[in-house]
Design an enzyme around this catalytic site. Structure first.
Site, short mmCIF file in Angstrom:
data_model
loop_
_atom_site.label_atom_id
_atom_site.label_comp_id
_atom_site.label_asym_id
_atom_site.label_seq_id
_atom_site.Cartn_x
_atom_site.Cartn_y
_atom_site.Cartn_z
N ASP A 1 0.90 -1.10 0.17
CA ASP A 1 0.04 0.02 -0.05
C ASP A 1 1.11 1.33 0.03
OD1 ASP A 1 -3.29 0.69 1.60
OD2 ASP A 1 -2.12 1.70 0.11
C1 GLC Z 1 -4.13 4.40 -0.10
C2 GLC Z 1 -5.37 3.22 0.24
C3 GLC Z 1 -5.24 2.03 -0.55
C4 GLC Z 1 -5.19 2.95 -2.07
C5 GLC Z 1 -3.75 3.57 -2.14
C6 GLC Z 1 -3.54 3.97 -3.47
O1 GLC Z 1 -3.57 4.70 1.03
O2 GLC Z 1 -5.01 2.41 1.60
O3 GLC Z 1 -6.62 1.58 -0.60
O4 GLC Z 1 -5.45 1.81 -3.31
O5 GLC Z 1 -3.36 4.24 -1.03
O6 GLC Z 1 -4.24 5.29 -3.63
#
Ligand code: GLC
Length: 712
Positions: free
Chosen positions: A262
């Site tokens: 993430d």
């Molecule tokens: C965010 C979220 C995730 C998302 C990613 C990209 O922090 O936790 O769900 O897909 O970053 O935006």
């Protein structure tokens, strides 16, 4: 494309670059910074930027073409970038938030939402969506319940599979589909105290029985990627958790797709106290089986050194790069690096009438009628006032709808007027600021619609609440309506289960969540009865935050508090009971349904046999409507304690006035089993309760026995 031969042509820096994901403005400075946070000051050199393998977010086709073109001009290997984004419940045509859509109990709506989202997002040259989010959620304080599918593993996995199929279609090489990246692996929804990014800690038995089914269902449905979660599992950050990423994903589930961190979550393991620095994080990540590093630079800054020093095998890097290049090849990017990006297709497809109609159809099935004393559906020729903070709102897209256009949405007033409803007064001001004149006008109304709830930033990532009552004293609107003796209908716009105990005096409560681009048109049709509400809750609504976590599929404990039995030494509170305000599966209709006696085709079940369950449901009213019937099971004695109820089936049928429909279900011994701590299915003979009903509390039940398997 022969991926292995291609890998042999790459330098070590170019291989590592394929595992780096950064935002589009790194390639073209003047691009809008759609993505925020740490990524904006990573301090990357141009050489590293133009070796990156994938892009996080993109605004439209023009931008994508610009970025890809610039990149390929500067790239020695000419391997195209892959573009990924959060297309969670729509691209520009926004569907209900997933928590709302799950209350439809209609898997086909998830397929439609995903298919429409893919059609629209692919016109911007997006190739992968970071969806579905399948984290089981039992704590309404957590902001991200808004994007989940509720508290039940069975419902979760059914809806998840449909989303993956809707996004990916039948051939990823074709334009108009998105590869699905299921998230957040694993058990992110179990953060302690409902505080985002917080600790998750549970037995592996609970993990597999209650939290892992959605991720597995997504992989079984063909999802090509999986994103690690911010939290720890067994004390190890999921992003570097070898048990999750190698033992479970690769060995048990045979997943051959791409893993991605993430946002910045590999770097964050330093904060978790599991690495001293990015250099150590890089080793832990690649060894645990993390492929792409999103928005941090541990790999690109340290992997080369670790491979050259022998700390990390080149084979680990090659296997990760292989999976990324395989995905690019399966998406057809080597044949067409600009795949999908088309301003013509954008103009034709994005927020087109057909898609808006589909979003409205989904919204109509995604609202839940919580209470109704008969005031709904609205009678004709009523003089109506709309008051409350959301009386004029267009903010109905909800969190995770970046490309959505709230400004193009319709207000409830316009939607109701469009249906010929007499809206004579609309105000979003506070009760205490009403003038005497305004109060007199309100006293002339026949009834008041109270538009209450949360704003879009009170749920979603990091937007947790310690209390789940209506914020900013909104309960006063209900008391005010009572004071001036006006019937009131509450319409709720919000992103989580709320504590509604203090507004039960309203004549009706329609729970409308954030229903997307066509929210108020759908709400108007539901209020007027043009469409009969049918949604049923997929998260328990507690009476108080003090009861949380409160969910229907709980274990019984050794001293259960039995309603109506006064036994001091059992599990209860001194100041409130254990019952929810509205249980999992609750939802009213304008129609009324009578359930006949359930019927089982046997009470003794043997391995390789199927149990058949039927129940006749009659619409005893004058109004046609959908009815969702749920099938639950309880294992009365097993080698581990099993939940008092587990959803094992559901059916939704349209029943005409005075018509009777037979709902039929089947259960096999596999359906009665549970997971051990390795995720393997365990089926044990014994007695089981089989239940059917309109929600998780109102059920009829029978006992069956599953007999020992006869070994041939
Ligand atoms: C965010 C979220 C995730 C998302 C990613 C990209 O922090 O936790 O769900 O897909 O970053 O935006």
């Amino acid at each position: 494309m022969n991926i292995n031969n291609l890998i042999k042509t790459l330098t070590i820096e170019e291989k590592i670059g394929q595992l780096l994901q950064i935002a589009p403005f790194f390639f073209i400075q003047e691009l809008e910074k759609e993505v925020s946070g740490n990524i904006t000051d990573l301090g990357l050199t141009a050489s590293k930027i133009f070796k990156a393998g994938s892009v996080l977010g993109i605004g439209n086709a023009t931008e994508m073409i610009q970025v890809q073109k610039r990149y390929l001009e500067k790239s020695r290997h000419k391997i195209p970038l892959i573009f990924m984004a959060d297309i969670i419940h729509g691209y520009q045509t926004i569907f209900p938030i997933p928590l709302a859509l799950s209350t439809s109990w209609n898997p086909s709506l998830f397929h439609t939402m995903a298919k429409v989202s893919a059609l629209e997002a692919s016109t911007a040259g997006i190739h992968v969506t970071f969806a579905p989010m399948v984290d089981i959620t039992r704590d309404p304080r957590w902001g991200r319940v808004v994007e989940g599918l509720g508290e039940d593993p069975y419902l979760n996995r059914i809806m998840t599979a449909q989303m993956v199929k809707g996004f990916q279609g039948d051939d990823l090489k074709k334009v108009g589909h998105l590869a699905s990246c299921v998230k957040h692996f694993a058990a992110y929804g179990a953060v302690e105290a409902g505080r985002d990014y917080n600790t998750v800690d549970m037995s592996r038995t609970r993990l597999f029985n209650e939290y892992m089914q959605g991720y597995h269902a997504a992989i079984q449905a063909g999802a090509r990627m999986i994103m690690t979660s911010f939290n720890v599992v067994d004390g190890v950050p999921a992003t570097v958790n070898k048990h999750l990423l190698r033992t479970v994903l690769r060995e048990t589930w045979k997943f051959d797709g791409v893993t991605i961190s993430d946002y910045d979550s590999l770097h964050q393991i330093i904060e978790h106290g599991v690495a001293e620095n990015d250099s150590e994080a890089a080793i832990l990540g690649i060894k645990a089986g993390l492929d792409i590093e999103m928005a941090s630079i541990c790999y690109v800054n340290y992997l080369k050194t670790h491979i050259e020093s022998g700390k990390v095998d080149m084979a680990l890097l090659d296997e990760a790069v292989y999976r990324v290049l395989k995905l690019k090849d399966d998406l057809g990017l080597f044949e067409d690096p600009y795949k999908g990006a088309s301003t013509l297709r954008e103009q034709a497809l994005v927020r087109c009438e057909d898609h808006l109609q589909k979003a409205k159809e989904a919204a109509l099935e995604s609202a839940v009628l919580l209470t109704n004393d008969g005031i709904l559906p609205l009678s004709k020729n009523k003089k109506i006032g709309i008051i409350g903070p959301y009386a004029k709102t267009k903010q109905t897209n909800g969190p995770w709808s970046w490309h959505g256009r709230n400004d193009l949405n319709q207000t409830l007033e316009d939607s109701l007027k469009h249906l010929g409803v007499d809206i004579l007064y609309v105000s979003d001001q506070k009760v205490e600021s009403y003038t005497d004149e305004e109060i007199n006008v309100l006293k002339q109304m026949d009834l008041l619609i109270l538009a209450l709830g949360e704003n879009e930033r009170e749920s979603g990532e990091a937007h947790n609440r310690s209390d789940i009552k209506l914020p900013r004293h909104q309960e006063e609107y209900v008391s005010f309506a009572k004071r001036i003796m006006k019937p009131s209908i509450v319409v709720l716009y919000h992103g989580r289960p709320l504590d509604l105990t203090n507004i039960l005096s309203a004549n009706a409560i329609l729970d409308a969540y954030f229903l997307g681009s066509m929210a108020n048109q759908a709400i108007a049709e539901l209020l007027t009865g043009i469409h009969n509400p049918s949604g049923k809750l997929t998260m328990t609504y507690p009476k108080s935050i003090g009861q949380v976590p409160l969910y229907y599929n709980h274990l019984n404990t050794g001293r259960p508090k039995v309603k109506g039995i006064d036994n001091e030494f059992t599990g209860y509170y001194l100041d409130i009971d254990n019952e929810p305000l509205f249980p999992f599966g609750h939802g009213l209709s304008y129609a009324s349904f009578f359930y006949g006696q359930m019927r089982l085709d046997r009470h003794d079940l043997h391995f390789h046999e199927t149990l058949k369950i039927e129940v006749d449901v009659t619409n005893t009213s004058e109004i046609d409507g959908h009815e969702i019937v749920q099938l639950y099971m309880r294992d009365l004695a097993a080698s581990i304690s099993r939940p008092v109820k587990e959803l094992k089936g559901f059916q939704k049928h349209w029943i005409k006035s005075k018509e009777t429909i037979t709902y039929s279900f089947q259960l096999t011994p596999d359906d009665l089993g549970f997971s051990d701590e390795q995720g393997h299915l365990i089926i044990e003979p014994g007695r089981f309760q089989i239940m059917v009903g309109k929600d998780s509390e109102h059920v009829q039940s029978e006992i069956i026995r599953l007999h020992e398997e006869v070994k041939s």
